[in-house]
Design a protein around this motif. Structure first.
Motif, short mmCIF file in Angstrom:
data_model
loop_
_atom_site.label_atom_id
_atom_site.label_comp_id
_atom_site.label_asym_id
_atom_site.label_seq_id
_atom_site.Cartn_x
_atom_site.Cartn_y
_atom_site.Cartn_z
N VAL A 1 -12.60 -45.59 -38.07
CA VAL A 1 -11.25 -45.13 -37.73
C VAL A 1 -10.75 -44.10 -38.76
CG1 VAL A 1 -10.03 -47.03 -38.95
CG2 VAL A 1 -8.89 -45.85 -37.08
N LEU A 2 -11.20 -44.22 -40.01
CA LEU A 2 -10.74 -43.30 -41.06
C LEU A 2 -11.26 -41.88 -40.81
CD1 LEU A 2 -11.24 -45.58 -44.22
CD2 LEU A 2 -9.18 -45.26 -42.83
N LYS A 3 -12.48 -41.81 -40.27
CA LYS A 3 -13.06 -40.50 -39.94
C LYS A 3 -12.24 -39.85 -38.82
CE LYS A 3 -17.61 -38.48 -39.63
NZ LYS A 3 -18.46 -38.18 -38.51
N ARG A 4 -11.82 -40.69 -37.87
CA ARG A 4 -11.00 -40.18 -36.74
C ARG A 4 -9.65 -39.67 -37.24
NH1 ARG A 4 -13.15 -44.51 -33.98
NH2 ARG A 4 -11.24 -45.77 -34.00
N ILE A 5 -9.04 -40.40 -38.19
CA ILE A 5 -7.75 -39.96 -38.74
C ILE A 5 -7.91 -38.58 -39.40
CG2 ILE A 5 -5.98 -40.43 -40.51
CD1 ILE A 5 -6.45 -43.45 -39.98
N LYS A 6 -8.99 -38.43 -40.19
CA LYS A 6 -9.26 -37.15 -40.85
C LYS A 6 -9.39 -36.02 -39.82
CE LYS A 6 -12.21 -36.61 -44.18
NZ LYS A 6 -13.42 -36.64 -45.02
N GLU A 7 -10.18 -36.29 -38.78
CA GLU A 7 -10.41 -35.27 -37.74
C GLU A 7 -9.12 -34.91 -37.01
OE1 GLU A 7 -13.44 -37.28 -35.55
OE2 GLU A 7 -15.06 -36.66 -36.91
N ASP A 8 -8.31 -35.94 -36.69
CA ASP A 8 -7.04 -35.70 -35.98
C ASP A 8 -6.08 -34.87 -36.84
OD1 ASP A 8 -7.96 -37.06 -33.83
OD2 ASP A 8 -6.80 -38.89 -34.17
N MET A 9 -6.07 -35.13 -38.15
CA MET A 9 -5.19 -34.36 -39.04
C MET A 9 -5.58 -32.88 -39.06
SD MET A 9 -4.63 -36.94 -42.23
CE MET A 9 -3.01 -37.68 -42.47
N ILE A 10 -6.88 -32.62 -39.08
CA ILE A 10 -7.37 -31.22 -39.05
C ILE A 10 -6.97 -30.56 -37.73
CG2 ILE A 10 -9.43 -29.72 -39.08
CD1 ILE A 10 -8.86 -30.93 -41.85
N LYS A 11 -7.12 -31.31 -36.63
CA LYS A 11 -6.73 -30.77 -35.31
C LYS A 11 -5.25 -30.43 -35.27
CE LYS A 11 -10.18 -33.20 -32.53
NZ LYS A 11 -10.39 -34.54 -31.93
N MET A 12 -4.46 -31.16 -36.06
CA MET A 12 -3.01 -30.94 -36.05
C MET A 12 -2.58 -29.89 -37.08
SD MET A 12 -1.23 -34.37 -34.92
CE MET A 12 0.02 -33.30 -34.29
N GLY A 13 -3.56 -29.14 -37.60
CA GLY A 13 -3.21 -27.99 -38.43
C GLY A 13 -3.32 -28.21 -39.93
N ALA A 14 -3.87 -29.36 -40.35
CA ALA A 14 -4.05 -29.58 -41.79
C ALA A 14 -5.09 -28.61 -42.34
CB ALA A 14 -4.50 -31.02 -42.05
N MET A 15 -4.87 -28.17 -43.58
CA MET A 15 -5.85 -27.27 -44.23
C MET A 15 -7.08 -28.05 -44.68
SD MET A 15 -3.71 -24.64 -46.58
CE MET A 15 -2.68 -25.86 -47.37
N GLY A 16 -6.88 -29.33 -44.99
CA GLY A 16 -7.99 -30.18 -45.42
C GLY A 16 -7.52 -31.62 -45.46
N SER A 17 -8.46 -32.54 -45.24
CA SER A 17 -8.10 -33.95 -45.23
C SER A 17 -9.18 -34.77 -45.93
CB SER A 17 -7.95 -34.42 -43.78
OG SER A 17 -7.63 -35.80 -43.75
N MET A 18 -8.78 -35.80 -46.66
CA MET A 18 -9.75 -36.59 -47.43
C MET A 18 -9.19 -37.99 -47.69
SD MET A 18 -11.76 -35.38 -50.87
CE MET A 18 -10.66 -35.99 -52.15
N MET A 19 -10.07 -38.90 -48.04
CA MET A 19 -9.66 -40.25 -48.44
C MET A 19 -9.30 -40.25 -49.92
SD MET A 19 -11.99 -43.70 -48.15
CE MET A 19 -12.90 -43.51 -49.68
#
Length: 280
Positions: free
Chosen positions: A225-243
């Motif tokens: 689920v954490l990988k999905r959250i990262k991917e969704d954040m990028i889709k929503m315009g994030a420049m980068g996402s990480m744990m």
């Protein structure tokens, strides 16, 4: 006395070796965020008495607040007591150093309350006895942390960067994550120096492209689920996402408050612990 204890994210987390005692050697970029617990202190006749706004937080010697107060009072032979009220806002078992930040706040406050002359280096040496993140939390800001976390080099502040943080409903044990990390199978390490340069130059996109957390190898495999959250954040315009840390909190940098607000609103439907904040 009222003290704020700020949470942190890791902009980079590299594992560079392992000590004979089992502790991993790290190279991490740590960054405070504007999300904090508050601790209020009042002297009393005796004992260390802790109360908290969250019923699931232990208020005995299991709490790092208690451990920090006891360590300080034993070290400096203090016979008076202290009442501490902890207002918890930083998510628990989240990879954001909430407990360490609280312990650091205790170590910063008690010298003033009991009028003991202690310099910050001495406090940081005490802090590492409680936990590897405590010395950084005493200093705060933007820093490179090495060794087990106790060798700290302050960096140029990386402040006012817009962040969205999502903490799913489960916690993660840092100890378990490190136990399941196999360094021999890691071949791609973050270029920490390049990330620091990008932060110095305020090239946030380069920071996002370079940031890496080796503990994702363990935590993301266990919790897809954490990988999905990262991917969704990028889709929503994030420049980068990480744990952050050992997880499970996922953060994302945004170049625009409107995009960040949209992301926050979307995740708010699904998750209770979500925060729109900034680096400080």
């Amino acid at each position: 006395m009222l003290v704020k204890a700020y949470g942190k994210i890791n902009i980079s987390l590299d594992v560079v070796g392992k000590r004979e005692d089992g502790y991993h050697l790290l190279k991490m970029i740590m960054q405070n965020v504007d999300l904090y617990d508050s601790l209020s202190f009042q002297k009393c006749n005796k004992g260390i008495n802790i109360s908290c706004n969250k019923p699931y937080i232990p208020t005995d010697e299991k709490n790092l607040v208690y451990k920090a107060a006891k360590l300080f009072m034993d070290t400096y032979d203090i016979h008076e007591g202290i009442n501490i009220y902890l207002k918890k806002n930083i998510p628990v078992a989240a990879g954001m150093a909430g407990g360490s930040a609280d312990a650091a706040a205790v170590l910063r406050a008690l010298p003033q309350i009991f009028k003991i002359d202690v310099d910050v280096n001495e406090l940081m040496k005490l802090g590492v006895k409680i936990g590897a993140d405590v010395p950084y939390c005493i200093m705060g800001g933007t820093a490179l942390c090495e060794g087990i976390g106790e060798i700290i080099t302050p960096l140029k502040p990386f402040k006012n960067q817009i962040l969205v943080l999502v903490k799913p409903s489960f916690g993660v044990s840092t100890k378990e994550v490190f136990k399941n990390l196999d360094i021999s199978k890691i071949f791609k390490h973050p270029d920490t120096d390049a990330i620091i340069k990008a932060m110095d130059d305020e090239k946030v996109e380069d920071v996002c492209n370079g940031m890496k957390n080796l503990l994702e190898n363990v935590t993301l495999r266990k919790y897809p689920v954490l990988k999905r959250i990262k991917e969704d954040m990028i889709k929503m315009g994030a420049m980068g996402s990480m744990m952050s840390g050992s997880g499970p909190t996922i953060f994302a940098f945004f170049d625009d408050m409107l995009k960040a607000q949209r992301c926050y609103d979307k995740f708010k439907i699904q998750y209770k612990e979500i925060y729109l904040t900034r680096t400080i």
